[in-house]
Motif scaffolding. Structure first.
Motif, mmCIF file in Angstrom:
data_model
loop_
_atom_site.group_PDB
_atom_site.id
_atom_site.type_symbol
_atom_site.label_atom_id
_atom_site.label_comp_id
_atom_site.label_asym_id
_atom_site.label_seq_id
_atom_site.Cartn_x
_atom_site.Cartn_y
_atom_site.Cartn_z
ATOM 1 N N ARG A 167 -56.965 24.107 13.025
ATOM 2 C CA ARG A 167 -57.813 25.642 12.494
ATOM 3 C C ARG A 167 -57.880 26.192 14.218
ATOM 4 N N SER A 168 -58.191 25.702 15.303
ATOM 5 C CA SER A 168 -58.373 26.375 16.514
ATOM 6 C C SER A 168 -57.036 27.177 16.712
ATOM 7 N N LEU A 169 -56.270 26.688 16.681
ATOM 8 C CA LEU A 169 -54.319 26.863 17.061
ATOM 9 C C LEU A 169 -54.201 28.344 16.107
ATOM 10 N N THR A 170 -54.800 28.291 14.931
ATOM 11 C CA THR A 170 -54.572 29.723 14.330
ATOM 12 C C THR A 170 -54.999 30.133 14.874
ATOM 13 N N ILE A 171 -56.192 30.568 15.097
ATOM 14 C CA ILE A 171 -57.235 31.301 15.099
ATOM 15 C C ILE A 171 -57.114 32.182 16.412
ATOM 16 N N GLY A 172 -56.490 30.732 17.842
ATOM 17 C CA GLY A 172 -55.473 31.521 18.988
ATOM 18 C C GLY A 172 -54.308 32.541 18.380
ATOM 19 N N ALA A 173 -53.522 31.609 18.000
ATOM 20 C CA ALA A 173 -52.122 32.393 17.362
ATOM 21 C C ALA A 173 -52.408 33.709 16.315
ATOM 22 N N LEU A 174 -53.544 34.021 16.387
ATOM 23 C CA LEU A 174 -53.102 34.980 14.898
ATOM 24 C C LEU A 174 -54.560 36.244 16.045
ATOM 25 N N ALA A 175 -55.440 35.948 16.753
ATOM 26 C CA ALA A 175 -55.771 36.491 18.347
ATOM 27 C C ALA A 175 -54.958 37.176 19.070
ATOM 28 N N VAL A 176 -53.624 35.945 18.949
ATOM 29 C CA VAL A 176 -52.691 36.821 20.272
ATOM 30 C C VAL A 176 -52.151 37.649 19.558
ATOM 31 N N ALA A 200 -48.681 50.901 9.293
ATOM 32 C CA ALA A 200 -48.236 50.011 9.668
ATOM 33 C C ALA A 200 -49.176 49.500 10.201
ATOM 34 N N VAL A 201 -49.352 50.178 11.566
ATOM 35 C CA VAL A 201 -50.609 49.559 12.706
ATOM 36 C C VAL A 201 -51.572 48.737 12.372
ATOM 37 N N PHE A 202 -52.280 50.113 11.597
ATOM 38 C CA PHE A 202 -53.173 50.777 10.777
ATOM 39 C C PHE A 202 -52.997 49.217 9.871
ATOM 40 N N PHE A 203 -53.192 48.807 8.873
ATOM 41 C CA PHE A 203 -52.363 47.571 8.339
ATOM 42 C C PHE A 203 -52.437 46.676 8.159
ATOM 43 N N LYS A 204 -52.092 46.196 9.648
ATOM 44 C CA LYS A 204 -51.799 44.904 10.140
ATOM 45 C C LYS A 204 -52.855 44.888 10.412
ATOM 46 N N LEU A 205 -53.991 45.844 11.360
ATOM 47 C CA LEU A 205 -55.277 45.141 12.148
ATOM 48 C C LEU A 205 -56.450 44.806 10.797
ATOM 49 N N ILE A 206 -55.893 45.608 9.599
ATOM 50 C CA ILE A 206 -56.516 45.380 9.074
ATOM 51 C C ILE A 206 -56.552 44.291 7.985
ATOM 52 N N ILE A 207 -55.270 43.575 7.977
ATOM 53 C CA ILE A 207 -54.730 41.765 7.840
ATOM 54 C C ILE A 207 -55.411 40.707 8.595
ATOM 55 N N LEU A 208 -54.849 41.664 9.557
ATOM 56 C CA LEU A 208 -55.554 40.042 11.019
ATOM 57 C C LEU A 208 -56.935 39.772 10.523
ATOM 58 N N VAL A 209 -57.232 41.145 10.648
ATOM 59 C CA VAL A 209 -59.252 41.034 10.895
ATOM 60 C C VAL A 209 -59.079 40.148 10.155
ATOM 61 N N VAL A 232 -49.636 36.105 6.392
ATOM 62 C CA VAL A 232 -49.570 36.890 6.990
ATOM 63 C C VAL A 232 -48.274 37.511 7.386
ATOM 64 N N LEU A 233 -47.415 36.806 7.915
ATOM 65 C CA LEU A 233 -45.856 37.933 8.672
ATOM 66 C C LEU A 233 -45.367 37.985 7.176
ATOM 67 N N GLY A 234 -45.541 37.465 6.120
ATOM 68 C CA GLY A 234 -45.176 38.466 5.097
ATOM 69 C C GLY A 234 -46.054 39.752 4.760
ATOM 70 N N LEU A 235 -47.296 39.939 5.095
ATOM 71 C CA LEU A 235 -47.653 40.940 4.661
ATOM 72 C C LEU A 235 -47.701 42.563 5.852
ATOM 73 N N PHE A 236 -47.799 41.152 6.857
ATOM 74 C CA PHE A 236 -46.643 42.514 7.996
ATOM 75 C C PHE A 236 -45.298 43.926 7.618
ATOM 76 N N THR A 260 -57.842 40.587 -0.878
ATOM 77 C CA THR A 260 -58.098 41.712 0.362
ATOM 78 C C THR A 260 -56.867 41.539 1.573
ATOM 79 N N ALA A 261 -56.273 41.111 2.001
ATOM 80 C CA ALA A 261 -54.938 40.952 2.528
ATOM 81 C C ALA A 261 -54.238 41.405 1.766
ATOM 82 N N PRO A 262 -53.659 40.476 0.840
ATOM 83 C CA PRO A 262 -52.714 41.756 -0.151
ATOM 84 C C PRO A 262 -52.650 42.453 -0.585
#
Length: 486
Positions: free
Chosen positions: A51-60, A87-96, A124-128, A254-256
């Motif tokens: 979980r911690s690694l995934t949060i870190g990966a999404l933060a990067v 695309a950038v705006f919606f990717k930010l929504i997905i990541l948050v 998340v990659l597919g949503l991007f 939400t994200a999809p």
């Protein structure tokens, strides 16, 4: 084009594909870490570490996406995808959204299998990719990547219901994907290309009768309508929401939808036919079906499922206007909806943690036990209805204003019907959204309500999300001006 030129163009496209490349690498790293941790002294801490690694990966990834705002790549990989401000705006929504869902898991200490974290990164990659897709091939592959991961996540609960919900989700998803693929094959047969940005695509489509274009367009849009849970692809949410663990429901609701909204915008803009009437009918029926079905629900997750169908109808009211104001209002609406929905599902999890299935009866009298959380719940319900002083009111005001503007332009009576029915359904929704504060504050339980311990992190997270909904009502200009830059 020579192979050398193809390779050169691919290499040139890679800098604009950096967040996606990072997510793909993180996906592989999480899988490898899971395997290694199972045979290490930290075996019992595997889930927490992942979980911690995934949060870190999404933060990067969040940082990398932010850097793309001023360094857009345009068309990448021979017009397969397109990187722009939208695309950038919606990717930010997905990541948050993904980060908030992981915080939800952390706050509730939800027991999820270790595989969840790698699958989340893949989704998340597919949503991007969905937010950038401009080619029939990239559209289909990105939707399928999201769908396969979603089917798997739904089955992560305990008991028979998750398996049943996952199978139903798979069946309905496979049907909508097959219909979409058939529509894409017809488009290719009519135009000879799947590149939606090509002049050949637009010119060849324009030579076909409007009715043919409407039918083919509807078939092609079916996969996107499924992700938005719009009629007639709305059957899956109640069973899936009830069966899946609440954090996963929070993410899938939400994200999809955010990614699908942008993809729907892109697809509607490339068809030469007039889709206004078709979109108005879909929005109208979705609002009616969602609100009327929600009136009879006692299970909180099923209630939110039907609410999601109605809210999706309200979201595409903005697209139905087919003007710049309408597109901006739809983006504002989905942003507000994402915040509210994440907060609502966290509250459902918090208040229903002492019951296997959260219902209206399970929250009876808990307004006295959890006063702050209950007030937040009430504010969020006001937001879903669309009443002040919440951003939900602003969102509904904007979409209906854009619809009225469109009616004044073309005088289509169907738009007035949609406007009137939409406003009436906002009133109807009062009867089921306000059941929640009614049961919290005005109904008494036969036994004393159980008070389960709640972490300060969960209270802070709920409070911040609720305050943001109130703040966006009083200070709307910042988000609106940002959306106008897209």
């Amino acid at each position: 084009m020579r192979l050398q030129d193809h390779l050169y163009h691919v290499i040139q496209s890679l800098p604009g594909f950096l967040p996606e490349t990072w997510l793909a690498g993180a996906f592989l790293f999480i899988i490898l870490s899971e395997i290694l941790l199972k045979y290490s002294p930290w075996q019992l801490q595997t889930t927490g570490i992942l979980r911690s690694l995934t949060i870190g990966a999404l933060a990067v990834a969040l940082v990398l996406v932010c850097l793309q705002w001023n360094d857009l790549g345009g068309y990448l990989f021979h017009h397969l995808i397109y990187l722009d401000h939208k695309a950038v705006f919606f990717k930010l929504i997905i990541l948050v959204t993904a980060l908030l869902v992981l915080l939800h898991v952390q706050c509730m200490q939800t027991k999820l299998p270790a595989e969840f974290y790698s699958i989340l990164l893949a989704v998340v990659l597919g949503l991007f990719l969905m937010t950038m897709a401009t080619n029939g091939l990239s559209v289909y592959l990105s939707i399928e990547l999201v769908s396969i991961g979603s089917y798997l996540m739904v089955t992560f609960g305990s008991g028979k219901k998750p398996a049943e919900g996952g199978i139903k989700y798979l069946l309905f998803g496979a049907l909508s994907s097959a219909i979409m693929l058939y529509g894409l094959s017809l488009l290719y047969g009519m135009t000879g290309t799947l590149d939606f940005t090509s002049d050949v695509f637009a010119n060849q489509l324009a030579q076909n009768p409007p009715l043919i274009l409407l039918v083919v367009g509807f078939l092609t849009l079916s996969g996107v309508l499924f992700k938005l849970s719009l009629v007639p692809f709305h059957v899956w949410p109640p069973d899936v929401y009830e069966a899946a663990p609440t954090p996963i429901v929070s993410f899938l609701s939400t994200a999809p939808k955010a990614a699908a909204l942008l993809l729907l915008m892109r697809l509607l803009s490339v068809f030469p036919a007039d889709f206004q009437k078709l979109m108005a009918i879909i929005a109208l029926v979705s609002i009616l079906v969602g609100n009327l079905a929600a009136l009879w629900q006692n299970d909180l997750k099923r209630l939110m499922a039907y609410s999601g169908i109605a809210q999706a109808g309200f979201i595409i009211v903005g697209l139905t206007a087919f003007n710049q104001t309408g597109f901006e209002s739809a983006v504002f609406y989905i942003t507000v909806y994402v915040i509210i929905n994440i907060a609502v599902f966290l509250l459902i999890d918090l208040m229903g943690q002492d019951t296997p299935s959260p219902t209206l009866a399970s929250i009876t009298g808990k307004g006295a036990v959890y006063p702050l959380l209950s007030v937040c719940f009430t504010v969020l319900m006001l937001g879903l209805v669309g009443l002040p002083p919440t951003a939900g009111f602003t969102a509904k005001l904007l979409v209906f204003s854009s619809l009225w503007e469109a009616y004044q332009t073309n005088g289509d009576p169907l738009l007035v019907i949609l406007l009137v029915v939409g406003l009436l359904n906002a009133v109807i929704s009062l009867f089921y959204y306000f059941k929640i504060p009614f049961y919290l504050f005005f109904r008494t339980s036969a036994s004393s309500p159980v008070s389960s311990p709640i972490s300060y992190a969960a209270i802070i997270l709920i409070s911040l999300l609720t305050i943001s909904i109130l703040a966006l009502f009083f200070k709307t200009d910042g988000l609106i001006n940002w959306i106008r830059l897209l």
